[in-house]
Write a protein that holds these residues in place. Sequence first.
Motif, PDB file in Angstrom:
ATOM      1  N   GLY A 242      46.742  24.292 -15.575  1.00 11.54           N
ATOM      2  CA  GLY A 242      47.402  25.099 -14.564  1.00 11.54           C
ATOM      3  C   GLY A 242      47.551  26.549 -14.992  1.00 11.54           C
ATOM      4  O   GLY A 242      47.309  27.472 -14.200  1.00 11.54           O
ATOM      5  N   ALA A 243      47.950  26.778 -16.239  1.00  9.75           N
ATOM      6  CA  ALA A 243      48.127  28.153 -16.722  1.00  9.75           C
ATOM      7  C   ALA A 243      46.804  28.906 -16.770  1.00  9.75           C
ATOM      8  O   ALA A 243      46.730  30.083 -16.375  1.00  9.75           O
ATOM      9  CB  ALA A 243      48.779  28.132 -18.101  1.00  9.75           C
ATOM     10  N   LEU A 244      45.741  28.253 -17.226  1.00  9.39           N
ATOM     11  CA  LEU A 244      44.442  28.918 -17.309  1.00  9.39           C
ATOM     12  C   LEU A 244      43.887  29.234 -15.925  1.00  9.39           C
ATOM     13  O   LEU A 244      43.210  30.253 -15.740  1.00  9.39           O
ATOM     14  CB  LEU A 244      43.454  28.052 -18.095  1.00  9.39           C
ATOM     15  N   GLN A 245      44.151  28.380 -14.958  1.00  8.54           N
ATOM     16  CA  GLN A 245      43.695  28.658 -13.598  1.00  8.54           C
ATOM     17  C   GLN A 245      44.364  29.908 -13.031  1.00  8.54           C
ATOM     18  O   GLN A 245      43.818  30.574 -12.156  1.00  8.54           O
ATOM     19  CB  GLN A 245      43.956  27.448 -12.704  1.00  8.54           C
ATOM     20  N   SER A 246      45.551  30.231 -13.532  1.00  9.82           N
ATOM     21  CA  SER A 246      46.237  31.445 -13.102  1.00  9.82           C
ATOM     22  C   SER A 246      45.657  32.680 -13.773  1.00  9.82           C
ATOM     23  O   SER A 246      45.243  33.623 -13.098  1.00  9.82           O
ATOM     24  CB  SER A 246      47.735  31.339 -13.403  1.00  9.82           C
ATOM     25  N   VAL A 247      45.608  32.703 -15.100  1.00  8.72           N
ATOM     26  CA  VAL A 247      45.219  33.930 -15.804  1.00  8.72           C
ATOM     27  C   VAL A 247      43.731  34.222 -15.681  1.00  8.72           C
ATOM     28  O   VAL A 247      43.309  35.372 -15.841  1.00  8.72           O
ATOM     29  CB  VAL A 247      45.628  33.866 -17.291  1.00  8.72           C
ATOM     30  N   THR A 248      42.904  33.200 -15.395  1.00  6.43           N
ATOM     31  CA  THR A 248      41.475  33.439 -15.184  1.00  6.43           C
ATOM     32  C   THR A 248      41.116  33.527 -13.705  1.00  6.43           C
ATOM     33  O   THR A 248      40.007  33.927 -13.372  1.00  6.43           O
ATOM     34  CB  THR A 248      40.634  32.315 -15.818  1.00  6.43           C
ATOM     35  N   ARG A 249      42.053  33.132 -12.832  1.00  5.51           N
ATOM     36  CA  ARG A 249      41.819  33.068 -11.386  1.00  5.51           C
ATOM     37  C   ARG A 249      40.531  32.306 -11.095  1.00  5.51           C
ATOM     38  O   ARG A 249      39.733  32.678 -10.244  1.00  5.51           O
ATOM     39  CB  ARG A 249      41.772  34.481 -10.788  1.00  5.51           C
ATOM     40  N   ASN A 250      40.372  31.206 -11.818  1.00 12.01           N
ATOM     41  CA  ASN A 250      39.181  30.363 -11.720  1.00 12.01           C
ATOM     42  C   ASN A 250      39.636  28.940 -11.429  1.00 12.01           C
ATOM     43  O   ASN A 250      40.318  28.330 -12.251  1.00 12.01           O
ATOM     44  CB  ASN A 250      38.401  30.412 -13.038  1.00 12.01           C
ATOM     45  N   PRO A 251      39.274  28.364 -10.266  1.00 15.35           N
ATOM     46  CA  PRO A 251      39.734  27.013  -9.935  1.00 15.35           C
ATOM     47  C   PRO A 251      39.137  25.933 -10.819  1.00 15.35           C
ATOM     48  O   PRO A 251      39.620  24.805 -10.828  1.00 15.35           O
ATOM     49  CB  PRO A 251      39.281  26.836  -8.481  1.00 15.35           C
ATOM     50  N   LEU A 252      38.086  26.266 -11.579  1.00 12.55           N
ATOM     51  CA  LEU A 252      37.451  25.279 -12.458  1.00 12.55           C
ATOM     52  C   LEU A 252      37.915  25.409 -13.905  1.00 12.55           C
ATOM     53  O   LEU A 252      37.384  24.732 -14.779  1.00 12.55           O
ATOM     54  CB  LEU A 252      35.924  25.423 -12.384  1.00 12.55           C
ATOM     55  N   ALA A 253      38.899  26.270 -14.145  1.00 13.20           N
ATOM     56  CA  ALA A 253      39.400  26.431 -15.510  1.00 13.20           C
ATOM     57  C   ALA A 253      40.118  25.158 -15.948  1.00 13.20           C
ATOM     58  O   ALA A 253      40.893  24.574 -15.200  1.00 13.20           O
ATOM     59  CB  ALA A 253      40.348  27.626 -15.589  1.00 13.20           C
ATOM     60  N   ASP A 254      39.846  24.739 -17.177  1.00 11.98           N
ATOM     61  CA  ASP A 254      40.513  23.562 -17.733  1.00 11.98           C
ATOM     62  C   ASP A 254      40.720  23.777 -19.220  1.00 11.98           C
ATOM     63  O   ASP A 254      40.253  24.774 -19.783  1.00 11.98           O
ATOM     64  CB  ASP A 254      39.711  22.281 -17.438  1.00 11.98           C
ATOM     65  N   PRO A 255      41.435  22.882 -19.901  1.00  9.89           N
ATOM     66  CA  PRO A 255      41.772  23.114 -21.316  1.00  9.89           C
ATOM     67  C   PRO A 255      40.575  23.228 -22.242  1.00  9.89           C
ATOM     68  O   PRO A 255      40.715  23.740 -23.359  1.00  9.89           O
ATOM     69  CB  PRO A 255      42.623  21.886 -21.677  1.00  9.89           C
ATOM     70  N   HIS A 256      39.415  22.744 -21.822  1.00 10.12           N
ATOM     71  CA  HIS A 256      38.259  22.750 -22.709  1.00 10.12           C
ATOM     72  C   HIS A 256      37.331  23.927 -22.432  1.00 10.12           C
ATOM     73  O   HIS A 256      36.211  23.983 -22.944  1.00 10.12           O
ATOM     74  CB  HIS A 256      37.498  21.435 -22.568  1.00 10.12           C
ATOM     75  N   LEU A 257      37.809  24.890 -21.628  1.00 12.87           N
ATOM     76  CA  LEU A 257      36.962  25.992 -21.181  1.00 12.87           C
ATOM     77  C   LEU A 257      36.604  26.951 -22.311  1.00 12.87           C
ATOM     78  O   LEU A 257      35.526  27.529 -22.318  1.00 12.87           O
ATOM     79  CB  LEU A 257      37.683  26.755 -20.061  1.00 12.87           C
ATOM     80  N   LEU A 258      37.486  27.128 -23.278  1.00 11.84           N
ATOM     81  CA  LEU A 258      37.339  28.190 -24.267  1.00 11.84           C
ATOM     82  C   LEU A 258      36.779  27.704 -25.599  1.00 11.84           C
ATOM     83  O   LEU A 258      36.977  28.351 -26.621  1.00 11.84           O
ATOM     84  CB  LEU A 258      38.686  28.879 -24.484  1.00 11.84           C
ATOM     85  N   GLY A 259      36.111  26.571 -25.604  1.00 10.42           N
ATOM     86  CA  GLY A 259      35.472  26.096 -26.820  1.00 10.42           C
ATOM     87  C   GLY A 259      36.385  25.393 -27.789  1.00 10.42           C
ATOM     88  O   GLY A 259      35.962  25.021 -28.893  1.00 10.42           O
ATOM     89  N   VAL A 260      37.653  25.170 -27.401  1.00 14.35           N
ATOM     90  CA  VAL A 260      38.605  24.541 -28.312  1.00 14.35           C
ATOM     91  C   VAL A 260      38.182  23.109 -28.621  1.00 14.35           C
ATOM     92  O   VAL A 260      38.237  22.662 -29.772  1.00 14.35           O
ATOM     93  CB  VAL A 260      40.024  24.573 -27.723  1.00 14.35           C
ATOM     94  N   SER A 261      37.751  22.375 -27.599  1.00 14.86           N
ATOM     95  CA  SER A 261      37.325  20.991 -27.811  1.00 14.86           C
ATOM     96  C   SER A 261      36.098  20.919 -28.709  1.00 14.86           C
ATOM     97  O   SER A 261      35.986  20.028 -29.559  1.00 14.86           O
ATOM     98  CB  SER A 261      37.028  20.321 -26.472  1.00 14.86           C
ATOM     99  N   SER A 262      35.180  21.861 -28.531  1.00 12.41           N
ATOM    100  CA  SER A 262      33.983  21.874 -29.381  1.00 12.41           C
ATOM    101  C   SER A 262      34.356  22.142 -30.832  1.00 12.41           C
ATOM    102  O   SER A 262      33.796  21.534 -31.751  1.00 12.41           O
ATOM    103  CB  SER A 262      33.003  22.935 -28.873  1.00 12.41           C
ATOM    104  N   GLY A 263      35.308  23.058 -31.049  1.00 17.37           N
ATOM    105  CA  GLY A 263      35.760  23.322 -32.411  1.00 17.37           C
ATOM    106  C   GLY A 263      36.457  22.128 -33.023  1.00 17.37           C
ATOM    107  O   GLY A 263      36.235  21.788 -34.193  1.00 17.37           O
ATOM    108  N   ALA A 264      37.317  21.460 -32.229  1.00 20.61           N
ATOM    109  CA  ALA A 264      37.998  20.265 -32.729  1.00 20.61           C
ATOM    110  C   ALA A 264      37.003  19.156 -33.036  1.00 20.61           C
ATOM    111  O   ALA A 264      37.140  18.447 -34.045  1.00 20.61           O
ATOM    112  CB  ALA A 264      39.025  19.787 -31.703  1.00 20.61           C
TER     113      ALA A 264
END
Length: 352
Positions: free
Chosen positions: A95-117
């Motif tokens: 929800g927070a990422l959808q606000s600051v990116t104004r992108n309805p497809l934003a999700d927690p794995h958008l910024l490569g965090v899951s790939s790093g983990a």
Amino acid sequence: MILKQKHAPSLAKLPMLWLLISLAILLIVSMGIAVGVGSVAIDQATVWGVIAHKISLSSSLPNWSMGRENIIWAVRLPRVILAAIVGAALAMVGGALQSVTRNPLADPHLLGVSSGAALGAIIALLHTGMILGVATVPVFAFIGALVAIFCVLLVANFSVAHSAGRLILAGVAIAFILTALGNLFIFMGDHRASHTVIFWMLGGLGLAQWDQLWFPCLALLLGASYLIYKARFLNAMTLGDETASTLGVPVTRFRLMVIVVCALLTGAAVAFSGVIGFVGLMVPHITRLLVGGDYRKLLPLSGLLGALFLVIADIVARVIIPPQDMPIGILTGLVGGIAFVLLMRQKRHVSF
């Protein structure tokens, strides 16, 4: 643009406190059911009796076996609590990422965090061994998530990427690089042990233990508190950078701060649960349809709905192919994808 409603949401006029209490009660009931479900079915009286006995709320003598007590307290309850924590964290981050990116497809794995983990988990499982005991995989996964955050911010500064779109592109690029490195480490590792990596990457809650729950719980408490405290800023960000700036929001600094907080929340969740998709994408949209786009309501209700969704998904994952547990990431992907397609079909209620 994030999803906007053309008609008033069905639950928007209900008191916020009533909604929170109702969802909290439903979540607690669902968690009790989840503890009782499994290859060994346990009735609810025993479940709540064991819990009350363990936290010293009941002084009556136990009338259950030690085996059932261990199943409830040492195995299932930590798993169910972890499911609630991870579901709440992923939903609020989405929800927070959808606000600051104004992108309805934003999700927690958008910024490569899951790939790093995932990269960190691969290194732990295939190359270093369990050098830190049972905490090895979560620790390495979280370090990998932190490396991903650092790389994204480094690329963002290098490209002078102050806009939401360029931050997303930086995250996608880093995700591809880290995924490629993860595949390389899988190729270089022991192929006989690669099935453990695959199972972790499909998502699961089997790593839940009491002595480790404090970390994702603390991350959720701090991260959620910050996001809810800044809900007014998130509301302003949905109107665009220029409008948010005129309303007193330090747009660039606030966006970076939210992204860092969301990445830390995601890293803490992914480190213990593996990669679980669609929770952070689907739950905020459903919440927005029910109560509107005000982040003062959206964030806490998304957290409760996300926790409820993942607890129910864990119940289904444990009973659908007994006695085995289906990786929960498979189930959330199937259910989330179908639900999101149905959500998109509601064109008369939703627009971009």
